[in-house]
Design a protein around this motif. Structure first.
Motif, PDB file in Angstrom:
ATOM      1  N   GLU A 273       2.087   1.580  -3.507  1.00 21.14           N
ATOM      2  CA  GLU A 273       0.979   1.887  -4.407  1.00 21.14           C
ATOM      3  C   GLU A 273       0.650   3.375  -4.378  1.00 21.14           C
ATOM      4  O   GLU A 273       0.284   3.965  -5.406  1.00 21.14           O
ATOM      5  CB  GLU A 273      -0.239   1.060  -4.013  1.00 21.14           C
ATOM      6  CG  GLU A 273      -1.423   1.220  -4.948  1.00 21.14           C
ATOM      7  CD  GLU A 273      -2.659   0.496  -4.444  1.00 21.14           C
ATOM      8  OE1 GLU A 273      -3.417  -0.016  -5.281  1.00 21.14           O
ATOM      9  OE2 GLU A 273      -2.869   0.453  -3.214  1.00 21.14           O
ATOM     10  N   ALA A 274       0.789   3.997  -3.217  1.00 23.47           N
ATOM     11  CA  ALA A 274       0.469   5.413  -3.083  1.00 23.47           C
ATOM     12  C   ALA A 274       1.412   6.302  -3.893  1.00 23.47           C
ATOM     13  O   ALA A 274       1.101   7.474  -4.145  1.00 23.47           O
ATOM     14  CB  ALA A 274       0.514   5.815  -1.607  1.00 23.47           C
ATOM     15  N   GLN A 275       2.557   5.755  -4.299  1.00 19.27           N
ATOM     16  CA  GLN A 275       3.557   6.542  -5.031  1.00 19.27           C
ATOM     17  C   GLN A 275       3.587   6.225  -6.521  1.00 19.27           C
ATOM     18  O   GLN A 275       4.413   6.770  -7.259  1.00 19.27           O
ATOM     19  CB  GLN A 275       4.943   6.272  -4.438  1.00 19.27           C
ATOM     20  CG  GLN A 275       5.070   6.538  -2.954  1.00 19.27           C
ATOM     21  CD  GLN A 275       6.426   6.141  -2.429  1.00 19.27           C
ATOM     22  OE1 GLN A 275       7.459   6.622  -2.879  1.00 19.27           O
ATOM     23  NE2 GLN A 275       6.444   5.234  -1.461  1.00 19.27           N
ATOM     24  N   LYS A 276       2.715   5.358  -6.986  1.00 17.93           N
ATOM     25  CA  LYS A 276       2.850   4.863  -8.355  1.00 17.93           C
ATOM     26  C   LYS A 276       2.455   5.907  -9.404  1.00 17.93           C
ATOM     27  O   LYS A 276       1.719   6.859  -9.122  1.00 17.93           O
ATOM     28  CB  LYS A 276       2.002   3.610  -8.540  1.00 17.93           C
ATOM     29  CG  LYS A 276       0.495   3.873  -8.580  1.00 17.93           C
ATOM     30  CD  LYS A 276      -0.295   2.582  -8.820  1.00 17.93           C
ATOM     31  CE  LYS A 276      -1.790   2.863  -8.959  1.00 17.93           C
ATOM     32  NZ  LYS A 276      -2.552   1.624  -9.239  1.00 17.93           N
TER      33      LYS A 276
ATOM     34  N   SER B 106       0.178   7.055 -11.920  1.00 15.31           N
ATOM     35  CA  SER B 106      -1.249   6.741 -12.019  1.00 15.31           C
ATOM     36  C   SER B 106      -1.926   7.389 -13.207  1.00 15.31           C
ATOM     37  O   SER B 106      -3.019   6.977 -13.604  1.00 15.31           O
ATOM     38  CB  SER B 106      -1.982   7.158 -10.737  1.00 15.31           C
ATOM     39  OG  SER B 106      -1.811   8.542 -10.509  1.00 15.31           O
TER      40      SER B 106
ATOM     41  N   ARG C 262       0.831  -1.208   0.000  1.00  9.60           N
ATOM     42  CA  ARG C 262       0.000   0.000   0.000  1.00  9.60           C
ATOM     43  C   ARG C 262       0.869   1.263   0.000  1.00  9.60           C
ATOM     44  O   ARG C 262       0.529   2.268  -0.657  1.00  9.60           O
ATOM     45  CB  ARG C 262      -0.918   0.003   1.205  1.00  9.60           C
ATOM     46  CG  ARG C 262      -2.022  -1.048   1.156  1.00  9.60           C
ATOM     47  CD  ARG C 262      -2.919  -0.876  -0.039  1.00  9.60           C
ATOM     48  NE  ARG C 262      -4.071  -1.799  -0.010  1.00  9.60           N
ATOM     49  CZ  ARG C 262      -4.761  -2.155  -1.081  1.00  9.60           C
ATOM     50  NH1 ARG C 262      -4.425  -1.688  -2.268  1.00  9.60           N
ATOM     51  NH2 ARG C 262      -5.781  -2.979  -0.974  1.00  9.60           N
ATOM     52  N   ALA C 263       1.973   1.236   0.741  1.00 10.26           N
ATOM     53  CA  ALA C 263       2.860   2.407   0.765  1.00 10.26           C
ATOM     54  C   ALA C 263       3.459   2.669  -0.613  1.00 10.26           C
ATOM     55  O   ALA C 263       3.579   3.827  -1.046  1.00 10.26           O
ATOM     56  CB  ALA C 263       3.962   2.190   1.794  1.00 10.26           C
TER      57      ALA C 263
END
Length: 243
Positions: free
Chosen positions: A233-236, A238, A230-231
């Motif tokens: 994923e928040a930086q991907k 998008s 999740r950590a």
């Protein structure tokens, strides 16, 4: 440019290596630290002895080959790395001279896929915590890590590969969207065990279905690795580029 792609296993990482290999300006290297990693850990992975025989014994020798790559007339180099290989004894200095990209995939999909060929896996084997730690290391180098999700690539290969190329300062090449079927000369020696299904493909598969339902130990692994995922994923990346 040296692109270091950091992934866990069963995460579209080989397909991404095949994608970059289709560019006329890139040479690719498959999991360069696998041999030293097995020597340092003693792990009994499938095809262990073949890997040890094929790969350089010394991790610092490997690092030198990454710092001063044999480009075979190409302009850029692409390294496919497994995050879990970067244990104590594996050098990291080369990362300062790389564009570091982190490829993520939902832990349930990784666990379900990897367990088919390696049923006794642990959280360390799938590399999420190692991946998160390497992101912090790259931040410490003063770089901005690039994070891309394999699900987004499968949903829109052209858009996401274009977005990745733009993010790291490359011109997108449509040749990245397909590759010839069969084994590749740049495959690691372990390819017969792990790459058979990929050798039947000529491009990125379409969107994945529902998440697999896992039980027992495998479900616990997913729960254990979700915070790191999740950590990341928040930086991907998008925003898909409009074609």
């Amino acid at each position: 440019m040296k692109v270091a792609m950091w992934s866990g296993p069963r995460n579209l990482s080989t397909a991404m290596m095949y994608s970059f290999a289709q560019r006329a300006d890139f040479t690719v290297l498959d999991e360069p630290f696998y041999g030293p990693y097995l020597r340092l850990t003693g792990f009994d992975h499938p095809m262990r002895q073949a890997i040890l025989n094929d790969r350089a014994k010394d991790a610092f020798e490997v690092e030198q080959s990454l710092i001063f790559p044999s480009l075979d007339g190409k302009t850029h180099a692409y390294h496919k790395h497994m995050c879990q290989h970067m244990i104590d004894g594996i050098p990291r200095g080369f990362m300062a001279d790389c564009v570091n990209v982190f490829l993520i995939r939902h832990p349930a999909r990784v666990v379900a896929s990897f367990a088919k060929g390696y049923p006794d896996l642990t959280a360390d084997d799938i590399g999420f915590d190692a991946q998160a730690e390497l992101v912090d290391y790259v931040l410490g180098l003063g770089q901005t890590p690039v994070v891309i999700d394999s699900a987004d690539i499968r949903d829109d290969p052209k858009g996401m590969l274009r977005a990745l190329c733009e993010t790291i300062g490359l011109e997108f090449d449509p040749a990245m969207l397909s590759w010839p079927a069969g084994p590749k000369p740049y495959d690691g020696v372990w390819a017969p065990h792990w790459y058979a299904s990929l050798h039947a493909t000529t491009g990125f598969a379409g969107p994945e279905g529902p998440l697999p339902e896992l039980k027992g130990h495998l479900a616990e692994l997913v729960e254990q690795t979700m915070p790191a995922y999740r950590a990341l994923e928040a930086q991907k990346i998008s925003q898909k580029v409009k074609l």
